[in-house]
Each structure stands twice: as structure tokens, then as C-alpha cells.
Enzyme design. Structure first.
Site, PDB file in Angstrom:
ATOM      1  N   ASP A 136      -7.294  -3.705  -5.410  1.00  0.00           N
ATOM      2  CA  ASP A 136      -6.851  -2.439  -4.825  1.00  0.00           C
ATOM      3  C   ASP A 136      -5.447  -2.048  -5.307  1.00  0.00           C
ATOM      4  O   ASP A 136      -5.082  -0.872  -5.342  1.00  0.00           O
ATOM      5  CB  ASP A 136      -6.803  -2.519  -3.293  1.00  0.00           C
ATOM      6  CG  ASP A 136      -7.935  -3.300  -2.659  1.00  0.00           C
ATOM      7  OD1 ASP A 136      -8.453  -4.233  -3.306  1.00  0.00           O
ATOM      8  OD2 ASP A 136      -8.288  -3.017  -1.517  1.00  0.00           O
ATOM      9  N   ASP A 168       0.778  -1.240   0.000  1.00  0.00           N
ATOM     10  CA  ASP A 168       0.000   0.000   0.000  1.00  0.00           C
ATOM     11  C   ASP A 168       0.809   1.289   0.000  1.00  0.00           C
ATOM     12  O   ASP A 168       0.223   2.371   0.148  1.00  0.00           O
ATOM     13  CB  ASP A 168      -0.965  -0.008   1.192  1.00  0.00           C
ATOM     14  CG  ASP A 168      -2.116  -0.980   0.969  1.00  0.00           C
ATOM     15  OD1 ASP A 168      -2.699  -0.951  -0.132  1.00  0.00           O
ATOM     16  OD2 ASP A 168      -2.429  -1.758   1.880  1.00  0.00           O
TER      17      ASP A 168
END
Ligand code: GLY
Length: 401
Positions: A180, A115
Site C-alpha cells: 500500500d 498513510d
């Protein structure tokens, strides 16, 4: 007919046009005021603490959840400071944005999850673009190096999660990739532009291509998790983690995919990416379970629709993506759809009054229902994409003047 255009009619048309612009301006101004009021309260609490706190959501009792810098959402609040600076031009927000961004410095070395694209992209990259912070380049490039350490060349993907502990280990995955991850590619494209190192570009493109091949169903919805064999390109599982079921369409995942492919098109001009974005749009906006106000339920296949939470974060991310998609395909009505989403999000149903909602702008998002966390709450990333969409809307409407 043309001859019947009287002076009065032309004046009426001009007046209608001006009213349209005024409405748009009022909408932008009203939402800036609201964002500033929430952020003023939020940052007063942070500044009074004498620490750099990073608000993510609220607990059940309404108190604010702060996260450590390793948390995947740690870039969004600093990012919202940059977006508020962009929207207001007020140096107060720049000063806070710098302070909260620079607290994330060591994230550039984070390699145990994927991330860093969200974390460093929303914070440092915004500072670089919105305030000319040249010194942030090195952080972006180092973060991109860290992200690339998770690239598995045989499978052609960046591995999203480690699998040696917790619930990830229980699934028996070897190399899970979540949709994602498409959101992290912008960091790689930018690192390529900043450093000239073609590896960043190649990794981003390879990941986008592998995802295109395996992550989508025939109806253009996406699986949440694809588990690869990292030694080959074999797909081992097609699963979900945060959706209702392996075969269901988790709402935020559809938004991440849409935004991700629009972004990939920005840097590559590969028509396949634009086509994928268009197809994801069509899946979302032709879905019979998408409500009239265009704020999706948390999963398009949630069994208890309509008695189940909406996800404002998915809607905000979708709106931001559609404003950019509109610039590539201006005839397709994407801006009008994004405007409708923004009208809904800015309505009292979703936009919080000042002093409530833990000082977050938007209500009614969902973190993860299967994990029983963050159900029908504010989330810092819903606010971030709402502000980004607001800037894109403002800029598009300025161009039209
Ligand atoms: N990237 C994690 C989530 O969307 O919840």
C-alpha cells in the site's frame, strides 16, 4: 475496396462514431448524477450535524461510520468532494471540499504511520490541482517531511507501521513495509516539484526500487508485508496482514502496486516502473480466478471462491490506474479493460441506489477479512477511485473527439 466507400457508408460510420461518443457521454453523465445524488444526501447529514464528519463505511445496522482525522482513510471523502467539483464545476462542492480538507490540517505533522500520502494527497493535493489552491502547497510539503521521518536509509524503505503495540507487535516485525505504501509516493514526488528539495524524490525512488526488488513474486503478484531489518537491507519476513495467506495475492494489494508503479513512471519516466506496472496488469488480468465482470474476489487465492466477497475498491483503483497506463502504452488495450471494469461498477450489481448504502456510491468492498472488519460493505476509497477513474475516462474520451 476503398472505392466502394459511398457517401452513405461514410455517413453511417460518422453516425456510429457519434453514437459511440454519446454512449460515453451518457455513461459519464449518468454516473455524475448518481455521485451528486449520493453526496448531496451525505453532506446534508454532515452539515446538519454542525461538525465536520468524515464518512468511511457503514456498520452492520446500516448507520454511517465516521472516522477521526488520524484515520488512514480521512482524505478520501474530502477528496471525493474535489472530484465531484471537477466533474460538475459546481462551486457548492468546492466550498465543501475546502471545508472538509482544511479540517485535516494537523495531519501534516502525523508521523506514527505512513498513510499521510493518502490523507493529504487525496485532499490537499486535489485542491491544489483542481482549484488552484496555492496555499495548500505548504501542507503537502510538511506532510512529505513527516512521511520522510519514517524513511530507514539502511533498508532503503519508508516504514509503514509502528511495531510497539497491538497486533503489529505480536508479529515480531521490526520494519514492516506494505505494498500500500506505493500509494504514498505521489505526495513525495509532488513535494519535490513544489519545494525543489531532492530528498523527497530520492526517498520515493529508493522506496520504489527496494519494493521492486523484494515485494514481488516470480508471477508478479505481490506480498502484502515485507519486514526488513531497519539497520541492514535484510528481509526478515514475507507476510500478509489483510490477505488470505502469506503466499496469497490480496486483491487490493495488487491494485495498490499497479497504481503505485504507474504513478512512479509519471514522475520518473523510469522504464522499469512501467514494466512493473505492465507485469502487475498481466498477473491480474490473466488470473483464472478473476471473474468475468473483472471485479476481483478479495484475494485471488481465497479458498471459498466463488462463495466469498468481491472487492470493488480494488477494481476501482485498478481502473483508475489503467486509464493512466493507457496514456503511456496506448496499444495495449488498457482503456478497454478499464472501461469494462467501470461498466461493471456502474451496474446495479455494484452501484447503489439513492438512499441506500449509507449514501456511498459503490457496494461490495472488503476492508480486512482476517481482522473480521468491513466485509462486503461500501468504503470511501472505493468511491474515491471510482470518481477518479471516471474523470480519467472522461478526459481520455474528450481527447479522442
Ligand atoms: N491501506 C489499507 C488497506 O488497503 O486496507
Amino acid at each position: 475496396m476503398i472505392k466502394t466507400f459511398s457517401g452513405t457508408f461514410v455517413l453511417l460510420l460518422l453516425a456510429a462514431g457519434c453514437a459511440g461518443n454519446r454512449d460515453g457521454d451518457d455513461f459519464i453523465r449518468d454516473n455524475i448524477r448518481q455521485a451528486v445524488a449520493h453526496h448531496t444526501r451525505q453532506t446534508e447529514i454532515i452539515e446538519a450535524s454542525g461538525r465536520v464528519l468524515n464518512p468511511r463505511t457503514i456498520y452492520e445496522d446500516g448507520s454511517i461510520v465516521y472516522v477521526p482525522i488520524e484515520d488512514w482513510t480521512s482524505g478520501f471523502f474530502p477528496g471525493s468532494m474535489w472530484l465531484t467539483y471537477e466533474l460538475t464545476g459546481d462551486d457548492k462542492w468546492k466550498t465543501l471540499a475546502e471545508k472538509y480538507t482544511e479540517a485535516l490540517d494537523s495531519v501534516k505533522y502525523l508521523t506514527w504511520h505512513h498513510d499521510v500520502g493518502f490523507m493529504i494527497g487525496c485532499s490537499y493535493l486535489n485542491g491544489y490541482y483542481r482549484a488552484g489552491k496555492q496555499e495548500y502547497k505548504d501542507v503537502v510539503v510538511q506532510a512529505a517531511r513527516s512521511l520522510c521521518s519514517r524513511f530507514r536509509p539502511a533498508a532503503g524503505v519508508i516504514q509503514s507501521w509502528d511495531v510497539d503495540k497491538g497486533w503489529q507487535a505480536e508479529r515480531g516485525w521490526k520494519c514492516p513495509v506494505i505494498i500500500d505504501n506505493m500509494m504514498n509516493l505521489e505526495l513525495l514526488f509532488e513535494a519535490f516539484l513544489m519545494s525543489g528539495d531532492p530528498c523527497f524524490f530520492q526517498v520515493a525512488v529508493e522506496h520504489a526500487n527496494t519494493t521492486l526488488e523484494h515485494q514481488f513474486r516470480a508471477d508478479n503478484s505481490s506480498f502484502h508485508v515485507i519486514d526488513y531489518d531497519p539497520e541492514t537491507e535484510e528481509v526478515r519476513h514475507k507476510h500478509t496482514a489483510q490477505g488470505y495467506a502469506h503466499e496469497s495475492a490480496w486483491a487490493r494489494g495488487q491494485a495498490w502496486g499497479l497504481y503505485g508503479y504507474v504513478t512512479c513512471y509519471r514522475y520518473t519516466k523510469d522504464p522499469g516502473y512501467l514494466e512493473q506496472a505492465r507485469k502487475i496488469h498481466d498477473f491480474i488480468f490473466s488470473h483464472p480466478q478473476l471473474p468475468e465482470d473483472l471485479i476481483p474476489y478479495w484475494d485471488y487465492h481465497a479458498p471459498d471462491i466463488p462463495d466469498t466477497p468481491r472487492d470493488a475498491s480494488a477494481a476501482a483503483c485498478t481502473a483508475a490506474a489503467l486509464y493512466e497506463l493507457h496514456t503511456y502504452l496506448p496499444e495495449n488495450g488498457y482503456k478497454a479493460t478499464a472501461d469494462r471494469i467501470m461498466q461493471s461498477l456502474a451496474s446495479p450489481a455494484y452501484r447503489a441506489d439513492i438512499g441506500e448504502n449509507g449514501n456511498f456510491i459503490l457496494k461490495h468492498s472488503v476492508g480486512s477479512i482476517p481482522h473480521g472488519v468491513e466485509i462486503d460493505v461500501p468504503l470511501n476509497y472505493a468511491d474515491y477511485y471510482f470518481l477518479e477513474a471516471l474523470i480519467r475516462k472522461r478526459d481520455l474520451e474528450k481527447e479522442q473527439l
